[in-house]
Design a protein around this motif. Structure first.
Motif, PDB file in Angstrom:
ATOM      1  N   ILE A 225       5.283  33.361 -38.141  1.00  0.00           N
ATOM      2  CA  ILE A 225       4.559  32.477 -39.044  1.00  0.00           C
ATOM      3  C   ILE A 225       5.031  32.779 -40.457  1.00  0.00           C
ATOM      4  CG2 ILE A 225       2.286  31.813 -39.915  1.00  0.00           C
ATOM      5  CD1 ILE A 225       1.144  32.837 -37.270  1.00  0.00           C
TER       6      ILE A 225
ATOM      7  N   GLU B   7       6.817  30.928 -25.488  1.00  0.00           N
ATOM      8  CA  GLU B   7       7.151  30.098 -26.641  1.00  0.00           C
ATOM      9  C   GLU B   7       8.432  29.348 -26.322  1.00  0.00           C
ATOM     10  OE1 GLU B   7       7.761  30.396 -31.453  1.00  0.00           O
ATOM     11  OE2 GLU B   7       7.807  32.221 -30.269  1.00  0.00           O
TER      12      GLU B   7
ATOM     13  N   LYS C  18       6.726  25.308 -29.630  1.00  0.00           N
ATOM     14  CA  LYS C  18       5.498  25.039 -28.891  1.00  0.00           C
ATOM     15  C   LYS C  18       5.119  26.255 -28.054  1.00  0.00           C
ATOM     16  CE  LYS C  18       3.641  21.294 -26.292  1.00  0.00           C
ATOM     17  NZ  LYS C  18       3.928  20.013 -25.661  1.00  0.00           N
TER      18      LYS C  18
ATOM     19  N   THR D 286      -7.203  26.623 -27.045  1.00  0.00           N
ATOM     20  CA  THR D 286      -6.478  25.959 -28.128  1.00  0.00           C
ATOM     21  C   THR D 286      -7.073  26.329 -29.483  1.00  0.00           C
ATOM     22  OG1 THR D 286      -5.931  24.110 -26.665  1.00  0.00           O
ATOM     23  CG2 THR D 286      -5.729  23.730 -29.027  1.00  0.00           C
ATOM     24  N   HIS D 287      -8.393  26.303 -29.571  1.00  0.00           N
ATOM     25  CA  HIS D 287      -9.072  26.633 -30.832  1.00  0.00           C
ATOM     26  C   HIS D 287      -8.782  28.071 -31.263  1.00  0.00           C
ATOM     27  CE1 HIS D 287     -12.123  26.759 -33.937  1.00  0.00           C
ATOM     28  NE2 HIS D 287     -12.639  27.830 -33.362  1.00  0.00           N
TER      29      HIS D 287
ATOM     30  N   LYS E 195      -5.146  28.539 -32.360  1.00  0.00           N
ATOM     31  CA  LYS E 195      -4.875  27.908 -33.656  1.00  0.00           C
ATOM     32  C   LYS E 195      -5.501  28.686 -34.803  1.00  0.00           C
ATOM     33  CE  LYS E 195      -3.957  23.137 -32.473  1.00  0.00           C
ATOM     34  NZ  LYS E 195      -4.328  21.731 -32.641  1.00  0.00           N
ATOM     35  N   THR E 196      -6.777  29.074 -34.657  1.00  0.00           N
ATOM     36  CA  THR E 196      -7.474  29.710 -35.764  1.00  0.00           C
ATOM     37  C   THR E 196      -7.113  31.183 -35.934  1.00  0.00           C
ATOM     38  OG1 THR E 196      -9.406  30.139 -34.367  1.00  0.00           O
ATOM     39  CG2 THR E 196      -9.442  28.147 -35.703  1.00  0.00           C
TER      40      THR E 196
ATOM     41  N   GLY F  55      -2.704  31.510 -35.244  1.00  0.00           N
ATOM     42  CA  GLY F  55      -1.836  30.812 -36.180  1.00  0.00           C
ATOM     43  C   GLY F  55      -0.855  29.862 -35.536  1.00  0.00           C
ATOM     44  N   CYS F  56      -1.073  29.498 -34.274  1.00  0.00           N
ATOM     45  CA  CYS F  56      -0.180  28.581 -33.574  1.00  0.00           C
ATOM     46  C   CYS F  56      -0.464  27.145 -34.009  1.00  0.00           C
ATOM     47  CB  CYS F  56      -0.365  28.696 -32.062  1.00  0.00           C
ATOM     48  SG  CYS F  56      -0.100  30.337 -31.420  1.00  0.00           S
ATOM     49  N   GLU F  57       0.572  26.346 -34.086  1.00  0.00           N
ATOM     50  CA  GLU F  57       0.416  24.950 -34.480  1.00  0.00           C
ATOM     51  C   GLU F  57       0.426  24.019 -33.267  1.00  0.00           C
ATOM     52  OE1 GLU F  57      -0.128  23.750 -37.567  1.00  0.00           O
ATOM     53  OE2 GLU F  57      -0.256  25.813 -38.269  1.00  0.00           O
ATOM     54  N   ASP F  58       1.450  24.141 -32.437  1.00  0.00           N
ATOM     55  CA  ASP F  58       1.645  23.249 -31.287  1.00  0.00           C
ATOM     56  C   ASP F  58       1.381  24.040 -30.008  1.00  0.00           C
ATOM     57  OD1 ASP F  58       2.276  21.029 -29.809  1.00  0.00           O
ATOM     58  OD2 ASP F  58       4.441  21.169 -30.125  1.00  0.00           O
ATOM     59  N   ILE F  59       0.297  23.680 -29.301  1.00  0.00           N
ATOM     60  CA  ILE F  59      -0.127  24.449 -28.129  1.00  0.00           C
ATOM     61  C   ILE F  59      -0.341  23.513 -26.948  1.00  0.00           C
ATOM     62  CG2 ILE F  59      -1.894  25.999 -27.205  1.00  0.00           C
ATOM     63  CD1 ILE F  59      -2.631  26.550 -30.186  1.00  0.00           C
TER      64      ILE F  59
END
Length: 110
Positions: free
Chosen positions: A3, A56, A61, A88-89, A92-93, A96-100
């Motif tokens: 990241i 990954e 992704k 997913t939540h 992401k939170t 720090g992943c964007e595309d899951i």
């Protein structure tokens, strides 16, 4: 997974993402057991965290595969949807992943 931040880069291992996915799955109502997808895994008793696959892809992704057993009487589609949303939540939170992409494989009912 790397990241990029304002002050440098932060590298998060797939093992850490796997642990986050495990915690998010266990905190969801419905799953009884995160079961192995292979005969040898069941035979030799893999740890629950090893029954989650996180990888990954070249595109950045993050792909998550969960193999679970559900509690008898729960609505399978609803529990799977909740697990997907929770994992997913959290990724992401916290991760720090964007595309899951999260795939839930129900291997049994208890």
């Amino acid at each position: 997974m790397v990241i990029r931040l304002d002050y440098g880069e932060l590298e998060i291992s797939l093992k850490a993402l796997k642990k986050l996915a495990y915690i998010a799955t266990v905190q969801t109502y419905g799953p009884v057991n995160i079961s192995s997808d292979s005969f040898f895994g069941k035979l030799f008793g893999e740890k629950e965290e090893e029954r989650i696959k996180v990888e990954e892809l070249d595109t950045g992704k993050v792909l998550v595969d969960l193999y679970i057993e559900l509690e008898y009487g729960v609505k399978v589609s609803e529990v799977a949807k909740n697990i997907i949303e929770n994992v997913t939540h959290v990724l992401k939170t916290i991760g720090g992943c964007e595309d899951i992409e999260v795939n839930v494989h129900v291997t049994g009912i208890r």
